[in-house]
Each structure stands twice: as C-alpha cells, then as structure tokens.
Design a protein around this motif. Structure first.
Motif, PDB file in Angstrom:
ATOM      1  N   VAL A 126       0.799  -1.195   0.239  1.00 27.49           N
ATOM      2  CA  VAL A 126      -0.113  -0.469  -0.077  1.00 27.49           C
ATOM      3  C   VAL A 126       0.820   1.533   0.093  1.00 27.49           C
ATOM      4  N   PHE A 127       0.439   2.313  -0.765  1.00 26.84           N
ATOM      5  CA  PHE A 127       1.064   3.567  -1.069  1.00 26.84           C
ATOM      6  C   PHE A 127       0.445   5.042  -0.402  1.00 26.84           C
ATOM      7  N   VAL A 128       1.015   5.306   0.739  1.00 24.87           N
ATOM      8  CA  VAL A 128       0.441   5.936   1.510  1.00 24.87           C
ATOM      9  C   VAL A 128       0.666   7.608   0.904  1.00 24.87           C
ATOM     10  N   ASP A 129      -0.540   8.471   0.189  1.00 21.18           N
ATOM     11  CA  ASP A 129       0.567   9.805  -0.327  1.00 21.18           C
ATOM     12  C   ASP A 129       0.313  10.982   1.182  1.00 21.18           C
ATOM     13  N   PRO A 130       0.685  11.905   1.072  1.00 20.93           N
ATOM     14  CA  PRO A 130       0.572  13.303   2.556  1.00 20.93           C
ATOM     15  C   PRO A 130      -1.075  13.475   1.724  1.00 20.93           C
ATOM     16  N   GLY A 131      -1.338  13.360   3.536  1.00 19.87           N
ATOM     17  CA  GLY A 131      -2.715  13.848   3.977  1.00 19.87           C
ATOM     18  C   GLY A 131      -3.499  12.500   3.348  1.00 19.87           C
ATOM     19  N   ALA A 132      -3.714  11.606   3.057  1.00 18.96           N
ATOM     20  CA  ALA A 132      -3.673   9.962   3.094  1.00 18.96           C
ATOM     21  C   ALA A 132      -3.607   9.413   4.445  1.00 18.96           C
ATOM     22  N   THR A 133      -5.017   8.925   4.264  1.00 19.97           N
ATOM     23  CA  THR A 133      -4.687   7.471   5.657  1.00 19.97           C
ATOM     24  C   THR A 133      -5.429   6.605   5.455  1.00 19.97           C
ATOM     25  N   TRP A 134      -4.689   4.876   5.701  1.00 20.03           N
ATOM     26  CA  TRP A 134      -5.109   3.994   5.003  1.00 20.03           C
ATOM     27  C   TRP A 134      -5.204   2.848   6.615  1.00 20.03           C
ATOM     28  N   ALA A 135      -6.387   2.453   6.737  1.00 18.89           N
ATOM     29  CA  ALA A 135      -6.419   1.782   7.972  1.00 18.89           C
ATOM     30  C   ALA A 135      -6.446   0.137   7.364  1.00 18.89           C
ATOM     31  N   LEU A 136      -6.127  -0.781   8.042  1.00 19.63           N
ATOM     32  CA  LEU A 136      -5.935  -2.173   7.270  1.00 19.63           C
ATOM     33  C   LEU A 136      -6.775  -3.225   8.951  1.00 19.63           C
ATOM     34  N   HIS A 137      -7.665  -3.901   8.622  1.00 19.21           N
ATOM     35  CA  HIS A 137      -8.361  -4.109   9.745  1.00 19.21           C
ATOM     36  C   HIS A 137      -8.371  -5.396   9.368  1.00 19.21           C
ATOM     37  N   LEU A 138      -8.051  -6.195  10.787  1.00 20.20           N
ATOM     38  CA  LEU A 138      -7.792  -7.978  10.290  1.00 20.20           C
ATOM     39  C   LEU A 138      -8.632  -8.353  10.520  1.00 20.20           C
ATOM     40  N   VAL A 139      -9.711  -9.031   9.919  1.00 22.78           N
ATOM     41  CA  VAL A 139     -10.950  -9.393   9.720  1.00 22.78           C
ATOM     42  C   VAL A 139     -10.417 -11.084  10.383  1.00 22.78           C
ATOM     43  N   ALA A 140      -9.136 -12.040   9.351  1.00 24.63           N
ATOM     44  CA  ALA A 140      -8.902 -12.757  10.223  1.00 24.63           C
ATOM     45  C   ALA A 140      -7.614 -13.193   9.281  1.00 24.63           C
ATOM     46  N   GLY A 141      -6.483 -14.255  10.648  1.00 29.46           N
ATOM     47  CA  GLY A 141      -4.909 -14.507  10.009  1.00 29.46           C
ATOM     48  C   GLY A 141      -4.003 -13.683  10.612  1.00 29.46           C
ATOM     49  N   ARG A 142      -2.818 -13.647   9.725  1.00 30.16           N
ATOM     50  CA  ARG A 142      -1.590 -12.941  10.361  1.00 30.16           C
ATOM     51  C   ARG A 142      -1.239 -12.111   9.621  1.00 30.16           C
ATOM     52  N   VAL A 143      -1.041 -11.442  10.140  1.00 34.56           N
ATOM     53  CA  VAL A 143      -0.109 -10.138   8.566  1.00 34.56           C
ATOM     54  C   VAL A 143       1.373  -9.620   9.442  1.00 34.56           C
ATOM     55  N   ARG A 144       2.164  -9.880   8.652  1.00 39.11           N
ATOM     56  CA  ARG A 144       3.892  -8.863   9.600  1.00 39.11           C
ATOM     57  C   ARG A 144       4.012  -8.049   8.035  1.00 39.11           C
ATOM     58  N   PHE A 145       4.204  -6.970   9.132  1.00 37.07           N
ATOM     59  CA  PHE A 145       4.856  -5.712   7.786  1.00 37.07           C
ATOM     60  C   PHE A 145       6.936  -5.482   7.877  1.00 37.07           C
ATOM     61  N   GLU A 146       6.919  -5.760   6.853  1.00 36.30           N
ATOM     62  CA  GLU A 146       8.245  -5.029   6.220  1.00 36.30           C
ATOM     63  C   GLU A 146       9.216  -4.400   7.126  1.00 36.30           C
ATOM     64  N   GLY A 147      10.564  -4.615   7.361  1.00 34.33           N
ATOM     65  CA  GLY A 147      10.688  -3.338   8.289  1.00 34.33           C
ATOM     66  C   GLY A 147      10.272  -3.345   9.473  1.00 34.33           C
ATOM     67  N   ASP A 148      10.869  -2.413  10.682  1.00 31.17           N
ATOM     68  CA  ASP A 148       9.865  -1.661  11.281  1.00 31.17           C
ATOM     69  C   ASP A 148       8.745  -0.622  11.695  1.00 31.17           C
ATOM     70  N   LEU A 149       8.490  -0.559  10.342  1.00 35.24           N
ATOM     71  CA  LEU A 149       7.532   0.093  10.489  1.00 35.24           C
ATOM     72  C   LEU A 149       6.088  -0.278  11.766  1.00 35.24           C
ATOM     73  N   LEU A 150       5.882  -1.069  11.336  1.00 32.85           N
ATOM     74  CA  LEU A 150       4.901  -1.583  12.437  1.00 32.85           C
ATOM     75  C   LEU A 150       4.977  -2.996  12.864  1.00 32.85           C
TER      76      LEU A 150
END
Length: 192
Positions: A126-150
C-alpha cells in the motif's frame, strides 16, 4: 497498530447497542471514525447528521437493516456491506439474535472514504500519499510488516497507515482476510 484488546467498549449514544471504538480521528469532534457495532437484538441506530456510513457484517447469521422510508436491506455473511447517509432513521434486526458490524463513519464535507474487503494470500503493498490515511483491519489471520514500520498483527487488530514525510510504502505479508479503508481530505477543503 491498535490491538483488538485495546478497543474501548461503550453504549451507543442512544443506548440501543454497544460499540467498540477502534479509532476516532479528532477525538470528540471526529472527522472519521472506525468501530465495531454490536447488536444483541433489534435496535435503533443513532443518527449522525452530515456523516456517511458503511457497515460490514463481521459476525452473525445476518442483519436486516430497516430504514424509516420503508426500504429494507439485509447484510448476509460473509462480509456483506452497505453504505448510507447517517441522517437516515434505521433499525437493525440481527438474524439469530446477535450481530457484529465493522462501522466506518466520515464527515462528508471534510473527507472522502473508500472501503474494500480483500483476501490476504502472500505479499501486498500500500502506498500512502501525503494527507491520506489507510486503515487495515484484520478480519482473520496474521500479517507481518516489512521492516520496522509496524508490529505483527493478529485477528481483530487494526493498523493505521500514514505517510511519513512523503509518499510512504507499506509492504506486508500474511494470510487471512482484511478490510482496507482509505481516507482522503476532500479536494475542495484541502486548499483552505
């Protein structure tokens, strides 16, 4: 990242049901808000003048939405959704006695919003442009972020993806299902 156990649970402002607030941008006078609505029987939804809403059925056998103008819409599992104006009078009648819905609300004169349901199978960016916000709500499963952002996410968690000094790339990997929300300032308000 907002872990599911940190969502604040409270009564609806009209007392008709319960909500678990995930995030409100701007606190009491919010411009947009994410929450999970809980119905334990037929309930009158609170009205929100000037607000657009989108509900996604997360749990339950179904939810019949009965509008004051006589229109009826049923949210069926899995993850059926409906967008509508917050001014509309509305009763919700859950099939089987209970239902939970992801609830996206935004002030239509300030921001625009879009919501997608996506299966997660491998890598996604996901690319987030200045001024925008994205939200990722995990309904099921697991997610791992690249690097140390989250930190890593589990079922029910939500991550707010914001720009960090320019267009920001969020790469993540995992399996399951997610709701993706994009919030953008309205172009006619961004220049004020």
């Amino acid at each position: 990242m907002i872990p599911a156990q940190e969502y604040r649970r409270s009564r609806w402002r009209n007392g008709g049901g319960w909500t678990r607030e995930i995030h409100a941008e701007g606190d009491a006078d919010w411009t947009w808000r994410l929450s999970i609505a809980e119905l334990e029987g037929r309930a009158l939804f609170s009205r929100f003048p000037g607000v657009e809403r989108e509900l996604v059925l997360l749990d339950g056998e179904g939810l019949q939405l009965e509008f004051d103008d006589g229109r009826v819409h049923t949210l069926a599992p899995p993850y059926q959704r409906l967008r509508f104006a917050g001014e509309r009078g509305l009763h919700g009648a859950p099939s089987g006695g209970r239902a939970q819905c992801f609830n996206l609300m935004w002030r239509r004169d300030v921001v625009d919003a879009a919501l997608w349901h996506r299966p997660l199978a491998g890598a996604m960016v996901v690319f987030v442009d200045p001024g925008a916000t994205w939200a990722l709500h995990l309904v099921a499963g697991r997610v791992r972020f690249e690097g140390d952002l989250l930190p890593e996410m589990a079922t029910g968690d939500t991550a707010l993806l914001r720009h960090r000094g320019g267009r920001t790339r969020y790469a993540f990997d995992g399996g399951g299902e997610a709701l993706l929300v994009r919030i953008d300032p309205r172009s006619d308000t961004a220049v004020r």
